[in-house]
Design a protein around this motif. Structure first.
Motif, PDB file in Angstrom:
ATOM      1  N   LYS A  54      91.510  29.795  62.644  1.00  0.00           N
ATOM      2  CA  LYS A  54      90.792  30.988  62.227  1.00  0.00           C
ATOM      3  C   LYS A  54      91.201  32.164  63.096  1.00  0.00           C
ATOM      4  O   LYS A  54      91.302  32.036  64.318  1.00  0.00           O
ATOM      5  CB  LYS A  54      89.273  30.782  62.324  1.00  0.00           C
ATOM      6  CG  LYS A  54      88.477  32.002  61.852  1.00  0.00           C
ATOM      7  CD  LYS A  54      86.980  31.751  61.853  1.00  0.00           C
ATOM      8  CE  LYS A  54      86.233  32.984  61.340  1.00  0.00           C
ATOM      9  NZ  LYS A  54      84.767  32.793  61.314  1.00  0.00           N
ATOM     10  N   ASP A  82      91.354  41.984  59.333  1.00  0.00           N
ATOM     11  CA  ASP A  82      91.798  40.769  58.653  1.00  0.00           C
ATOM     12  C   ASP A  82      91.094  39.571  59.284  1.00  0.00           C
ATOM     13  O   ASP A  82      91.224  39.326  60.481  1.00  0.00           O
ATOM     14  CB  ASP A  82      93.316  40.611  58.784  1.00  0.00           C
ATOM     15  CG  ASP A  82      93.854  39.431  57.987  1.00  0.00           C
ATOM     16  OD1 ASP A  82      94.496  39.667  56.944  1.00  0.00           O
ATOM     17  OD2 ASP A  82      93.648  38.276  58.395  1.00  0.00           O
ATOM     18  N   GLU A 114      92.241  28.963  57.783  1.00  0.00           N
ATOM     19  CA  GLU A 114      93.115  27.978  57.154  1.00  0.00           C
ATOM     20  C   GLU A 114      92.689  26.582  57.610  1.00  0.00           C
ATOM     21  O   GLU A 114      92.284  26.392  58.756  1.00  0.00           O
ATOM     22  CB  GLU A 114      94.570  28.202  57.551  1.00  0.00           C
ATOM     23  CG  GLU A 114      95.159  29.512  57.081  1.00  0.00           C
ATOM     24  CD  GLU A 114      96.612  29.657  57.506  1.00  0.00           C
ATOM     25  OE1 GLU A 114      97.483  28.990  56.912  1.00  0.00           O
ATOM     26  OE2 GLU A 114      96.862  30.423  58.454  1.00  0.00           O
ATOM     27  N   ARG A 141      90.732  35.484  58.528  1.00  0.00           N
ATOM     28  CA  ARG A 141      91.209  34.410  57.671  1.00  0.00           C
ATOM     29  C   ARG A 141      90.969  33.052  58.305  1.00  0.00           C
ATOM     30  O   ARG A 141      90.955  32.909  59.525  1.00  0.00           O
ATOM     31  CB  ARG A 141      92.683  34.589  57.311  1.00  0.00           C
ATOM     32  CG  ARG A 141      93.661  34.463  58.453  1.00  0.00           C
ATOM     33  CD  ARG A 141      95.078  34.694  57.961  1.00  0.00           C
ATOM     34  NE  ARG A 141      95.244  36.036  57.427  1.00  0.00           N
ATOM     35  CZ  ARG A 141      96.101  36.355  56.452  1.00  0.00           C
ATOM     36  NH1 ARG A 141      96.848  35.434  55.917  1.00  0.00           N
ATOM     37  NH2 ARG A 141      96.200  37.604  56.032  1.00  0.00           N
ATOM     38  N   SER A 158      99.334  32.661  61.296  1.00  0.00           N
ATOM     39  CA  SER A 158      98.757  31.391  61.021  1.00  0.00           C
ATOM     40  C   SER A 158      99.550  30.169  61.410  1.00  0.00           C
ATOM     41  O   SER A 158     100.353  30.151  61.945  1.00  0.00           O
ATOM     42  CB  SER A 158      98.512  31.275  59.576  1.00  0.00           C
ATOM     43  OG  SER A 158      99.622  31.341  58.883  1.00  0.00           O
ATOM     44  N   SER A 163      99.406  42.955  56.960  1.00  0.00           N
ATOM     45  CA  SER A 163      98.899  41.728  56.355  1.00  0.00           C
ATOM     46  C   SER A 163      99.967  40.656  56.339  1.00  0.00           C
ATOM     47  O   SER A 163      99.707  39.489  56.598  1.00  0.00           O
ATOM     48  CB  SER A 163      98.416  42.005  54.929  1.00  0.00           C
ATOM     49  OG  SER A 163      97.921  40.826  54.338  1.00  0.00           O
ATOM     50  N   ASP A 208      91.045  40.379  48.888  1.00  0.00           N
ATOM     51  CA  ASP A 208      90.687  39.086  49.461  1.00  0.00           C
ATOM     52  C   ASP A 208      91.513  37.995  48.778  1.00  0.00           C
ATOM     53  O   ASP A 208      91.975  38.166  47.644  1.00  0.00           O
ATOM     54  CB  ASP A 208      89.200  38.801  49.261  1.00  0.00           C
ATOM     55  CG  ASP A 208      88.321  39.754  50.055  1.00  0.00           C
ATOM     56  OD1 ASP A 208      88.854  40.410  50.978  1.00  0.00           O
ATOM     57  OD2 ASP A 208      87.123  39.843  49.739  1.00  0.00           O
ATOM     58  N   VAL A 244      99.996  36.749  58.139  1.00  0.00           N
ATOM     59  CA  VAL A 244     100.276  35.485  57.468  1.00  0.00           C
ATOM     60  C   VAL A 244     101.085  34.590  58.394  1.00  0.00           C
ATOM     61  O   VAL A 244     100.905  33.368  58.453  1.00  0.00           O
ATOM     62  CB  VAL A 244     101.049  35.737  56.148  1.00  0.00           C
ATOM     63  CG1 VAL A 244     101.553  34.425  55.566  1.00  0.00           C
ATOM     64  CG2 VAL A 244     100.156  36.443  55.145  1.00  0.00           C
ATOM     65  N   MET A 280      93.214  28.281  52.317  1.00  0.00           N
ATOM     66  CA  MET A 280      93.275  29.514  53.091  1.00  0.00           C
ATOM     67  C   MET A 280      92.366  30.546  52.430  1.00  0.00           C
ATOM     68  O   MET A 280      92.457  30.794  51.231  1.00  0.00           O
ATOM     69  CB  MET A 280      94.705  30.048  53.164  1.00  0.00           C
ATOM     70  CG  MET A 280      94.876  31.253  54.119  1.00  0.00           C
ATOM     71  SD  MET A 280      94.434  32.856  53.395  1.00  0.00           S
ATOM     72  CE  MET A 280      95.854  33.140  52.341  1.00  0.00           C
ATOM     73  N   LYS A 281      91.462  31.126  53.217  1.00  0.00           N
ATOM     74  CA  LYS A 281      90.615  32.211  52.744  1.00  0.00           C
ATOM     75  C   LYS A 281      90.835  33.417  53.628  1.00  0.00           C
ATOM     76  O   LYS A 281      90.892  33.308  54.851  1.00  0.00           O
ATOM     77  CB  LYS A 281      89.141  31.803  52.764  1.00  0.00           C
ATOM     78  CG  LYS A 281      88.782  30.743  51.726  1.00  0.00           C
ATOM     79  CD  LYS A 281      87.290  30.485  51.703  1.00  0.00           C
ATOM     80  CE  LYS A 281      86.929  29.469  50.624  1.00  0.00           C
ATOM     81  NZ  LYS A 281      85.471  29.218  50.557  1.00  0.00           N
ATOM     82  N   ARG A 282      90.956  34.578  53.001  1.00  0.00           N
ATOM     83  CA  ARG A 282      91.222  35.805  53.744  1.00  0.00           C
ATOM     84  C   ARG A 282      90.317  36.920  53.239  1.00  0.00           C
ATOM     85  O   ARG A 282      90.145  37.107  52.023  1.00  0.00           O
ATOM     86  CB  ARG A 282      92.689  36.183  53.579  1.00  0.00           C
ATOM     87  CG  ARG A 282      93.131  37.410  54.370  1.00  0.00           C
ATOM     88  CD  ARG A 282      93.026  38.675  53.545  1.00  0.00           C
ATOM     89  NE  ARG A 282      93.428  39.846  54.325  1.00  0.00           N
ATOM     90  CZ  ARG A 282      93.135  41.093  54.004  1.00  0.00           C
ATOM     91  NH1 ARG A 282      92.431  41.377  52.928  1.00  0.00           N
ATOM     92  NH2 ARG A 282      93.527  42.103  54.762  1.00  0.00           N
ATOM     93  N   GLU A 283      89.714  37.679  54.174  1.00  0.00           N
ATOM     94  CA  GLU A 283      88.884  38.830  53.852  1.00  0.00           C
ATOM     95  C   GLU A 283      89.262  39.977  54.773  1.00  0.00           C
ATOM     96  O   GLU A 283      89.728  39.768  55.896  1.00  0.00           O
ATOM     97  CB  GLU A 283      87.399  38.501  54.021  1.00  0.00           C
ATOM     98  CG  GLU A 283      86.885  37.402  53.111  1.00  0.00           C
ATOM     99  CD  GLU A 283      85.430  37.068  53.376  1.00  0.00           C
ATOM    100  OE1 GLU A 283      85.031  37.150  54.557  1.00  0.00           O
ATOM    101  OE2 GLU A 283      84.712  36.752  52.434  1.00  0.00           O
TER     102      GLU A 283
END
Length: 237
Positions: free
Chosen positions: A57, A67, A71, A69, A9, A2, A97, A6, A89-92
């Motif tokens: 994305k 993962d 941004e 995500r 991105s 994870s 999450d 990051v 930023m959304k992450r699932e």
């Protein structure tokens, strides 16, 4: 893994950037140790006079890890300076999450995060950037012929940090669609065990076409451009 993702991105007023930003849509493949584990898209769109959004994305699967995500940064451009207004930023996927948002209030010179009740306790800097807007600024500075770059960043924990880079040369690289000449840019870390290198292609309007990130001599991930469209008529998935 994870923490690695990051890093994946991978730039309304009276005076605009010398050459207005060009809209684009780009697709990348994300790989690790030579195997493709996902894809990513990046799109820059103009939303008003001197106001733009850049959206990134990624959708990654590696063994039992997943993962997804997204941004997005909304920013203005004044006197060759990218000025962020809002970042999200959304992450699932595997693990917790995340939903992170930060707003730059240029009138009272404060920065607000949805993770904290009050404004962030950081010094307001005119060149302050978010996790996406600094990439737009770097690309523009590279086009202007600069060789060294330094950007103050607000990270996802609300801390103020400095991202420093330097041009280390030119290199022809091989991408999924063929060979291309690039400018090679290296991030300057205090920790010598960490490594991040980005390649920008002048013939593609200085687009980011490849990025490599490693630690302790081991590859963490690599992204490579596989499709580029020099406008934003195509909507990112």
């Amino acid at each position: 893994m994870s923490a690695v993702l990051v890093g994946i991105s991978a730039l309304l007023s009276c005076s605009a950037i010398a050459t207005p930003l060009s809209e684009y849509y780009a697709e990348y493949q994300v790989s690790r140790k030579g195997e493709v584990h996902g894809e990513a898209t990046r799109q820059l769109s103009k939303v008003a006079e001197n106001t733009y959004t850049v959206r990134y994305k990624s959708d990654i699967e590696w063994m039992i890890f997943s993962d997804v995500r997204t941004e997005e940064s909304l920013f203005e451009v004044h006197n060759d300076q990218v000025q962020p207004l809002h970042y999200s930023m959304k992450r699932e996927g595997t693990g917790p999450d995340r939903d992170y948002r930060v707003k730059f209030n240029r009138e009272d010179k404060t920065i607000h995060s949805n993770q904290q009740k009050y404004p962030l306790d950081v010094k307001w800097l005119a060149q302050q950037q978010d996790h996406l807007s600094y990439q737009v600024q770097l690309r523009h500075d590279l086009m202007a012929g600069k060789r060294k770059f330094s950007y103050p960043i607000i990270d996802k924990k609300g801390n103020q940090r400095s991202y420093d880079f330097a041009v280390v040369g030119e290199e022809m690289i091989t991408l999924p669609f063929g060979n291309i000449n690039t400018i090679k840019v290296k991030r300057l870390y205090d920790d010598s065990d960490r490594q991040a290198i980005a390649w920008f292609a002048p013939e593609y309007n200085h687009m980011l076409v490849k990025m490599f990130k490693g630690k302790d001599g081991m590859e963490q991930f690599q992204i490579e451009l596989k499709h580029y469209q020099p406008d934003s008529k195509t909507t990112a998935k």
